[in-house]
Design a protein around this motif. Structure first.
Motif, short mmCIF file in Angstrom:
data_model
loop_
_atom_site.label_atom_id
_atom_site.label_comp_id
_atom_site.label_asym_id
_atom_site.label_seq_id
_atom_site.Cartn_x
_atom_site.Cartn_y
_atom_site.Cartn_z
N ALA A 101 21.60 25.80 -9.82
CA ALA A 101 21.17 27.14 -9.40
C ALA A 101 20.70 28.00 -10.56
O ALA A 101 19.84 28.87 -10.38
N THR A 102 21.23 27.77 -11.76
CA THR A 102 20.95 28.69 -12.88
C THR A 102 20.06 28.08 -13.96
O THR A 102 19.58 28.81 -14.83
N GLN A 103 19.84 26.78 -13.95
CA GLN A 103 19.01 26.12 -14.96
C GLN A 103 17.80 25.47 -14.29
O GLN A 103 17.82 25.17 -13.09
N ALA A 104 16.77 25.28 -15.07
CA ALA A 104 15.58 24.58 -14.56
C ALA A 104 15.83 23.07 -14.66
O ALA A 104 15.68 22.48 -15.72
N ILE A 105 16.24 22.48 -13.56
CA ILE A 105 16.59 21.06 -13.52
C ILE A 105 15.51 20.30 -12.75
O ILE A 105 15.33 20.50 -11.55
N ASP A 106 14.80 19.43 -13.46
CA ASP A 106 13.77 18.60 -12.83
C ASP A 106 14.35 17.37 -12.16
O ASP A 106 13.80 16.87 -11.18
N GLY A 125 14.59 17.85 -6.68
CA GLY A 125 13.98 17.14 -7.80
C GLY A 125 14.18 15.64 -7.72
O GLY A 125 14.67 15.09 -6.72
N ARG A 126 13.81 14.96 -8.79
CA ARG A 126 13.96 13.51 -8.87
C ARG A 126 15.44 13.14 -8.99
O ARG A 126 16.22 13.84 -9.63
N VAL A 127 15.80 12.02 -8.39
CA VAL A 127 17.16 11.48 -8.51
C VAL A 127 17.05 10.03 -8.99
O VAL A 127 16.40 9.21 -8.35
N ILE A 128 17.64 9.77 -10.15
CA ILE A 128 17.65 8.43 -10.73
C ILE A 128 19.11 7.99 -10.82
O ILE A 128 19.94 8.69 -11.41
N ILE A 129 19.42 6.84 -10.26
CA ILE A 129 20.80 6.36 -10.26
C ILE A 129 20.87 5.02 -10.99
O ILE A 129 20.20 4.05 -10.60
N ASP A 130 21.64 4.98 -12.08
CA ASP A 130 21.86 3.75 -12.83
C ASP A 130 23.18 3.14 -12.35
O ASP A 130 24.26 3.53 -12.80
N LEU A 131 23.08 2.20 -11.43
CA LEU A 131 24.27 1.50 -10.95
C LEU A 131 24.80 0.52 -11.99
O LEU A 131 25.95 0.10 -11.93
N ASP A 171 15.24 8.26 -6.02
CA ASP A 171 13.85 7.91 -6.22
C ASP A 171 13.72 6.60 -6.98
O ASP A 171 12.71 5.90 -6.87
N ALA A 172 14.73 6.27 -7.77
CA ALA A 172 14.78 4.97 -8.44
C ALA A 172 16.23 4.58 -8.64
O ALA A 172 17.06 5.42 -9.02
N THR A 173 16.54 3.34 -8.36
CA THR A 173 17.88 2.81 -8.56
C THR A 173 17.80 1.73 -9.63
O THR A 173 17.07 0.75 -9.47
N ILE A 174 18.53 1.93 -10.73
CA ILE A 174 18.43 1.04 -11.88
C ILE A 174 19.55 0.01 -11.85
O ILE A 174 20.72 0.36 -11.63
N LEU A 175 19.20 -1.23 -12.09
CA LEU A 175 20.15 -2.32 -12.29
C LEU A 175 19.92 -2.92 -13.68
O LEU A 175 18.84 -2.77 -14.26
N ILE A 176 20.92 -3.61 -14.17
CA ILE A 176 20.92 -4.01 -15.57
C ILE A 176 20.17 -5.31 -15.85
O ILE A 176 19.86 -5.62 -17.00
#
Length: 406
Positions: A101-106, A125-131, A171-176
């Motif tokens: 709410a208080t910061q500019a978060i992309d 905004g974009r959501v990137i999840i590193d599983l 938006d992207a799910t990261i695997l190792i």
């Protein structure tokens, strides 16, 4: 880039264990792109907290104080995985809302599936999840091995549903690794609804460099050969691997090589593991200030994991230190090295593995060549900067419409 909210289940300092090594380098890569606001759980390490504050634009370090038994009760009552209730904090949830709410978060970047619960459904905004890896498969393997069958089977089932929810939300799910990504897709009900990206683990080859590290004096002075296994020793797969070496492999190996010594190096060895310290051919060191001298003093580094997910940092570290690594197929996943050239792969059969180790010890020129090839391989293919290069594109890419929030 205006800013990123980075959520991790541990303070990403110091980079001294598998998950923190990855989260630390992920955070550094994000900080090169712009301001990063970090929300995570702390474990009472004031120096780590201060290090984080120097790198982050703002922080919320929630104390990790919830007993596992309480997390288990909450999980049963709420129908959620224990992995989520153990890492639930009202303080952290409120901070996430306030920061957005208080910061500019992309973008929000989530490290580890436990932290996906903090992504607001209405975040635009974009959501990137590193599983990293597929945790649900790990618990499923525990259940199949007969360990706390009901609890682990329940955790596997509920985590699988959470992993799918997160993939549909992101938006992207990261695997190792490619193997882990394929496993993840194979377990999804709707794989086409999830955008999967592979970002492997890296290594700091300037830090893990045999040219700047002397062997530990105890290993250098004592007769060997010396074999070393490193890791967090209260982590069940590491404990299981160390016990397998001591109880199954070492008797066979010492029948061939009576002076063989096995060194278990890593914090928090379990009581069962610590009890073997001083047994014939066994030294359990516990926490050490630096693992590099032990790796440098090893004739070979073992990674005999019976259950493994993703890329093993311990393997990359040993390879960077130009040590020949003897490992199981499970520990070799995610690293495209070649058996006999960069390492030695053996199934967890004591006789077969002991034979390969004995052959390695008897041919020091071959062992040296494997170590040299291993260091060259990780320098060429696993530098952290190269590993994290796709991150900027994932964060900056335009959104392709809303993904599912549930």
């Amino acid at each position: 880039m205006a800013g990123v909210l980075f959520l991790a289940h541990r303070v990403p300092f110091p980079p001294d264990r598998g998950d923190r090594i990855r989260s630390h380098n992920l955070l550094k890569a994000l900080a090169r792109l712009g301001p990063v606001h970090v929300g995570c759980f702390g474990e009472g390490d004031a120096a780590a907290d201060r290090a984080l504050c120097h790198l982050a634009a703002s922080t919320c370090i929630a104390p990790r104080t919830k007993p596992l038994a309480l997390a288990g009760v909450e999980a049963v009552l709420s129908g959620k995985p224990v992995s989520l209730t153990a890492f639930h904090s009202r303080t952290l949830a409120a901070w996430v809302r306030e920061t957005i709410a208080t910061q500019a978060i992309d973008a929000i970047v989530v490290f580890s599936g436990q932290m996906g619960q903090y992504v607001p459904a209405d975040f635009k905004g974009r959501v990137i999840i590193d599983l990293c890896d597929v945790d649900s498969a790990k618990f499923e393997s525990y259940a199949k091995a007969g360990e706390r069958i009901w609890l682990n089977a329940r955790e596997a089932r509920l985590l699988a549903a959470e992993e799918e929810r997160l993939g549909r939300r992101a938006d992207a799910t990261i695997l190792i690794s490619k193997a882990e990504a394929a496993l993840y897709r194979s377990r999804l009900q709707t794989p086409d609804a999830v955008a999967v990206q592979v970002i492997g683990n890296g290594i700091d080859a300037a830090f893990f460099d045999p040219a700047v590290t002397a062997p530990h004096p105890d290993l250098a002075a004592a007769r060997g050969p010396h074999f070393v296994f490193t890791g967090q020793m209260d982590y069940r797969p590491n404990e299981q691997a160390a016990l397998w070496v001591i109880e199954a492999l070492l008797p066979v190996l010492r029948a061939r090589i009576p002076q063989a010594m096995f060194h278990v190096v890593g914090r928090n060895p379990t009581a069962k593991l610590a009890a073997y310290d001083g047994a014939p051919g066994v030294r359990v060191w516990g926490s050490v200030p630096d693992v590099r001298p032990f790796i440098a003093g090893a004739d070979s580094v073992f990674a005999p994991l019976l259950i493994a997910r993703g890329v093993q940092n311990k393997v990359l570290e040993a390879m960077a230190m130009a040590r020949p690594v003897v490992l199981t197929p499970e520990a070799a996943t995610g690293i495209a090295a070649t058996d006999g050239t960069h390492w030695l792969v053996s199934p967890p059969d004591p006789a077969m593995m002991a034979a390969r180790i004995a052959e390695l010890v008897s041919t020091p020129d071959v062992a040296g060549a494997i170590g040299t090839n291993a260091r060259r391989f990780v320098r060429d293919h696993h530098a952290w900067e190269a590993m994290m290069a796709p991150l900027a594109g994932l964060i900056a890419a335009p959104r392709q419409g809303r993904r599912h929030a549930a």
